[in-house]
Design an enzyme around this catalytic site. Sequence first.
Site, short mmCIF file in Angstrom:
data_model
loop_
_atom_site.label_atom_id
_atom_site.label_comp_id
_atom_site.label_asym_id
_atom_site.label_seq_id
_atom_site.Cartn_x
_atom_site.Cartn_y
_atom_site.Cartn_z
N THR A 63 0.87 -1.19 0.00
CA THR A 63 0.00 0.00 0.00
C THR A 63 0.90 1.23 0.00
OG1 THR A 63 -0.13 -0.16 2.41
CG2 THR A 63 -1.98 -1.06 1.17
N CYS A 104 7.63 1.63 5.30
CA CYS A 104 6.47 1.66 6.21
C CYS A 104 6.31 2.98 6.94
CB CYS A 104 6.57 0.52 7.21
SG CYS A 104 6.46 -1.09 6.42
N LYS A 146 17.97 0.50 6.69
CA LYS A 146 18.42 -0.04 7.98
C LYS A 146 19.31 -1.22 7.70
CE LYS A 146 15.32 -2.68 10.25
NZ LYS A 146 14.03 -3.18 10.77
C1 UDX Z 1 8.48 -0.85 10.97
C2 UDX Z 1 7.87 -1.31 12.30
O1 UDX Z 1 8.89 -1.40 13.29
C3 UDX Z 1 7.19 -2.65 12.11
O2 UDX Z 1 6.56 -3.06 13.32
C4 UDX Z 1 6.16 -2.52 11.01
O3 UDX Z 1 5.55 -3.77 10.77
C5 UDX Z 1 6.77 -2.00 9.73
O4 UDX Z 1 7.47 -0.78 9.98
P1 UDX Z 1 10.70 -1.50 9.63
O5 UDX Z 1 10.25 -0.48 8.62
O6 UDX Z 1 11.17 -2.83 9.16
O7 UDX Z 1 9.48 -1.79 10.63
O8 UDX Z 1 11.88 -0.86 10.45
P2 UDX Z 1 12.15 -0.29 11.91
O9 UDX Z 1 13.03 -1.23 12.63
O10 UDX Z 1 10.89 0.12 12.59
O11 UDX Z 1 13.00 1.02 11.55
C6 UDX Z 1 12.41 2.07 10.81
C7 UDX Z 1 13.40 3.19 10.59
O12 UDX Z 1 13.65 3.87 11.81
C8 UDX Z 1 14.77 2.75 10.06
O13 UDX Z 1 15.17 3.67 9.07
C9 UDX Z 1 15.65 2.84 11.29
O14 UDX Z 1 17.00 3.06 10.96
C10 UDX Z 1 15.04 4.02 12.02
N1 UDX Z 1 15.29 4.05 13.47
C11 UDX Z 1 14.86 3.02 14.27
C12 UDX Z 1 15.95 5.14 14.05
O15 UDX Z 1 16.34 6.08 13.35
N2 UDX Z 1 16.14 5.15 15.40
C13 UDX Z 1 15.73 4.15 16.21
O16 UDX Z 1 15.94 4.24 17.42
C14 UDX Z 1 15.06 3.05 15.63
#
Ligand code: UDX
Length: 437
Positions: free
Chosen positions: A85, A264, A327
């Site tokens: 989506t 996401c 990430k």
């Molecule tokens: C996210 C949600 O965590 C998950 O539950 C949902 O189903 C989909 O979206 P994801 O997109 O895989 O998952 O990554 P996530 O681990 O949440 O990190 C998202 C972003 O935030 C990354 O770019 C990461 O580097 C950043 N981040 C994360 C930070 O900048 N600081 C933090 O402390 C944690």
Amino acid sequence: MRVSVIGCGYLGAVHAACMAKLGHDVVGIDLDERKVAALSSAKAPFYEPGLEELLQDLQETGRLSFTTDMSEASGQDVHFICVGTPQKKGENAADLSYVNSAVTALLPFIEPGNLIVGKSTVPVGTAFHLSKLVSEREPSAHTVWNPEFLREGHAVSDTLNPDRLVYGVADGSEDHPAVTILDEVYSTPLAAGTPRLVTDLPTAELVKTAANSFLATKISFINAMAELCEAAGADVTRLADAIGLDDRIGRKFLNAGIGFGGGCLPKDIRAFMARAGELGADQALTFLREVDAINMRRRSRVVELTRQLCDDTLLGKRITVLGAAFKPESDDVRDSPALSIAAQLQLQGAVVTVTDPKALANAAMRFPELQYEPDLEAAVTKADALLLLTEWNSYRDLDPHEIRTLVTSPRILDGRNVLDSEKWRAAGWTFRGIGRA
Ligand code: UDX
């Protein structure tokens, strides 16, 4: 159970494999022939730790197949909708065309008593709309919403051992017939003690967007603190350690840096604001606009810090960006802050080389104008500055003494605050972090 999984991207491919691992007979369906061909020969079409091994283990069981032919959904009891989506072009709202066409294509194959289970992240109200389409076609079929919370990079373990299971059913009742079927689908994680909540459809849809909004808010909160720490000469990592010791706050998701990206969080908060506006509740979510703005400001701040690090000019400076994925442990570059920063630096006259252990092919498709170098040593050689923008372990573990012999100028910006600044400074580097003196 006999299960179909429609959409075999980052969510669906993992879900299909994990459902087969749990003992179900699974057919994964996707329009993309290349993806289906790869999955059919037990190759993961993207990098996700543990997925390829899982596909290979399952090959012998005969419980998992992939096809582009929707008619193979017929005869299955449970149909999971796992399509994307994305954000609509030029708008904040979510593009529901993939969800709508998946369900429309599935309709002819729905049989009495079937369960249509939405896992995609959708604007609240979508499930109700789809349930009407489904019951017009087959009144005894049920549409339920069962949001997926997996994190990329941990998708297999998050799917097999989720924090919680949420079942959104039409009447929100434990006695709804879909609950028993879903309990059978998830019998293994339930037996292992996974909490399970039954809600109505809109609550289940909102649980997902609320969770992602909270996570995004937490990250932007600490990044706002990083701005203040920079202005006041304080250290945001110590601040996060200290406030994180309060159980009510917690240390997770308080890592300041270049901000959140991926497929996401950014698009989900925007779609949430757009949907709130349609519902006449836009005021409730105006804070998310600020969350988004703080996040995007991080990117320009890093460009500024890099300029400062390079004696106030980016022109002709050879900059090596360590990390392209949004990430670590992922090859996903959707809305990757690292790549967005790399592209801005290049536009401002720097000569940018990007390296990453897994994401370079995807990165090159998105930003073909940047230079890519898979070999870390070659990428850093003769650099005027290094930028650590995705915290892969191989970058966390770099030896500042060794790497100093390769670069032209020992200057590094740690965009994820994961390096030991003392160690790097002691090795002769000019070191900058985010929100740190
Ligand atoms: C996210 C949600 O965590 C998950 O539950 C949902 O189903 C989909 O979206 P994801 O997109 O895989 O998952 O990554 P996530 O681990 O949440 O990190 C998202 C972003 O935030 C990354 O770019 C990461 O580097 C950043 N981040 C994360 C930070 O900048 N600081 C933090 O402390 C944690």
